[in-house]
Design an enzyme around this catalytic site. Structure first.
Site, PDB file in Angstrom:
ATOM      1  N   PRO A 244       0.652  -1.110  -0.070  1.00  0.00           N
ATOM      2  CA  PRO A 244      -0.072  -0.185   0.081  1.00  0.00           C
ATOM      3  C   PRO A 244       0.927   1.052   0.115  1.00  0.00           C
ATOM      4  CG  PRO A 244       0.025  -1.004   2.148  1.00  0.00           C
ATOM      5  CD  PRO A 244       0.813  -1.904   1.250  1.00  0.00           C
ATOM      6  N   ASP A 420       5.949   2.145   2.104  1.00  0.00           N
ATOM      7  CA  ASP A 420       5.046   1.142   2.348  1.00  0.00           C
ATOM      8  C   ASP A 420       4.279   1.229   3.544  1.00  0.00           C
ATOM      9  OD1 ASP A 420       3.753  -1.346   2.767  1.00  0.00           O
ATOM     10  OD2 ASP A 420       5.376  -2.771   2.090  1.00  0.00           O
ATOM     11  N   HIS A 421       2.945   1.481   3.522  1.00  0.00           N
ATOM     12  CA  HIS A 421       2.325   1.710   4.636  1.00  0.00           C
ATOM     13  C   HIS A 421       2.279   0.666   5.625  1.00  0.00           C
ATOM     14  CE1 HIS A 421       0.069   4.674   7.214  1.00  0.00           C
ATOM     15  NE2 HIS A 421      -0.390   5.203   6.263  1.00  0.00           N
ATOM     16  N   ARG A 422       2.396  -0.494   5.140  1.00  0.00           N
ATOM     17  CA  ARG A 422       2.516  -1.834   6.100  1.00  0.00           C
ATOM     18  C   ARG A 422       3.687  -1.603   7.141  1.00  0.00           C
ATOM     19  NH1 ARG A 422       3.074  -6.821   1.964  1.00  0.00           N
ATOM     20  NH2 ARG A 422       4.688  -5.118   1.324  1.00  0.00           N
TER      21      ARG A 422
END
Length: 449
Positions: A244, A420-422
């Protein structure tokens, strides 16, 4: 008795499954020495020169420039005991004198990472190969093991003279090189010869049933998707639909950095060093990573873990004639500014020449893409698979800027960070981008880190 060995396409330490033959530097009858470069291939990551591990005489060339072959496919046959008897390579491989399959496979491992796949290859005939039938004493090979017939134009020993790029162009346009007469010295076929033949030529066979064949005079071109372009497309699609993405932007006044750059150019430590703004960005990224290690981590889906890296293998996106590649500066965080500047210069020069080893384009931890070199302000870059962030470095331009309440013309730069929003929350991504911006806007801030 002669001893024949086959030189196979091996995995060049990057997990490839196939490669395109760019150039074959030897012909039947040529003598070769250990570690002599005999074949050049293009993989999904780089052009690679393959050395041969034996000395001997080339008896057969089994791969043509422009062909795509799988790992484990034979490229050459070599007589490593040319003083032996006159038995043919076919006898040595298929006849009664052939070694047991397991032993033969063991002998034919040319490089580390050997693959066991076998691929049928079209063979190039020997230059002076007689057309007589095989000796009566030679046992007939089984039909399934017989070599593929040579092209009709080549059965008489004639091989069209053309460089690999010209061969590739001819293949793409559906032009048979054996029907052309080269206009260059020595009868070498040129790009112009191929293009001239393609204009009035009949349509070439379609690459796929659904794709129409190119028509002479058409204003469209069809180019096979392979090599670097294919690998880049697969990686970007995988990243875009797996991680994401979030992108943040920052505009900064880098006038102090540009002034420092001019001063450092005169310093003895920077003598002969190509000191670019990108070198300052590389140094700033390495320093900012220490305060926000999340941007230098990897998401391990299989293990359900986040892997934090205590080192920085800095990727630098480089545009080359072969497409976009991302070679790495290993342990960039341990380098001084002059060392980083030298490494960047060497990296970009090698990449543009297409000579970056495949091993230098894997296992990066964070990447910089310099869109400013094209005059672009900024962008929304896609993260390289396996990494957590990528920084886009825009063009440095003169722009109005408020300094101490007064309007002035300053050197202004835009940065953008995709992450990367993870792995990286908004706070962490913003902190990292702000740190990089602060170091570029005021290099003196480095002493506080």
């Amino acid at each position: 008795m002669p001893e024949y060995k086959q030189f196979l396409l091996a995995d060049t330490a990057e997990g490839l499954t196939e490669a395109e033959i760019l150039n074959v530097r030897v012909q039947p009858g040529d003598e070769v020495t250990v570690n002599q470069i005999v074949v050049e291939v293009e993989t999904a990551k780089a052009a690679v020169e393959l050395p041969i591990p034996w000395a001997g005489v080339i008896t057969e060339v089994l791969a043509e420039p422009g062909a795509t072959v799988e790992v484990g496919a034979p490229l050459l046959t070599v007589d490593v005991d040319p003083a032996g008897s006159s038995a043919s390579p076919a006898q040595a491989v298929n006849g009664s004198s052939a070694p047991a399959p397991a032993a033969a496979e063991e002998e034919m491992k040319p490089l580390v990472g050997y693959g066991s796949k076998t691929t049928e290859a079209r063979r190039r005939p020997r230059r002076a190969a007689p057309s007589a039938a095989p000796p009566a004493a030679t046992p007939a090979a089984p039909p399934a093991a017989a070599p593929a017939p040579a092209p009709a134009a080549a059965r008489g020993g004639y091989v069209p003279l053309a460089k690999p790029p010209v061969r590739k162009l001819a293949k793409d346009l559906g032009v048979d090189l054996s029907t052309l007469t080269g206009s260059a010295d020595g009868g070498i076929i040129t790009r112009e010869d191929v293009e001239r033949a393609a204009r009035p030529a009949a349509p070439a066979a379609p690459a796929a049933p659904a794709a129409p064949a190119p028509v002479a005079g058409s204003r469209e071109r069809r180019v096979p998707v392979k090599g670097v372009r294919k690998a880049t497309a697969q990686a970007m699609v995988s990243s875009a639909f797996t991680a994401p993405h979030v992108t943040e932007f920052l505009t900064i006044d880098v006038t102090p950095m540009m002034e420092l750059r001019e001063r450092l150019k005169k310093h003895p430590d920077f003598a002969g060093v190509k000191l670019t703004p990108l070198a300052f960005a590389a140094k700033a990224v390495c320093m900012a990573v220490k305060r926000t290690p999340d941007v230098n981590a990897t998401w391990d889906e299989a293990a359900g873990e986040i892997v934090y890296k205590d080192y920085v293998h800095l990727g630098i996106a480089a545009a080359t004639p072969r497409g976009l590649v991302v070679p790495k500066i290993r342990d960039a965080d341990a380098m001084s500014l002059p060392e980083l500047a030298r490494a960047l210069d060497e990296l970009t020069t090698t990449a543009r020449e297409g000579k970056t080893p495949p091993a230098e384009m894997v296992n990066g931890t964070i990447t910089i893409t310099n869109v400013g070199v094209f005059g672009v302000d900024t962008g929304t870059p896609i993260i390289n698979p396996g990494e957590a962030a990528i920084l886009a470095f825009g063009a440095i331009k003169d722009a109005p800027w408020v300094v101490d309440g007064q309007l002035a013309v300053r050197k202004v730069l835009q940065l953008s960070l995709s992450f990367d929003h993870r792995l990286v929350d908004g706070q962490q991504g913003s902190q990292f981008l702000a740190d990089v911006g602060a170091l570029l806007a005021d290099p003196a801030m480095a002493i506080t880190y």
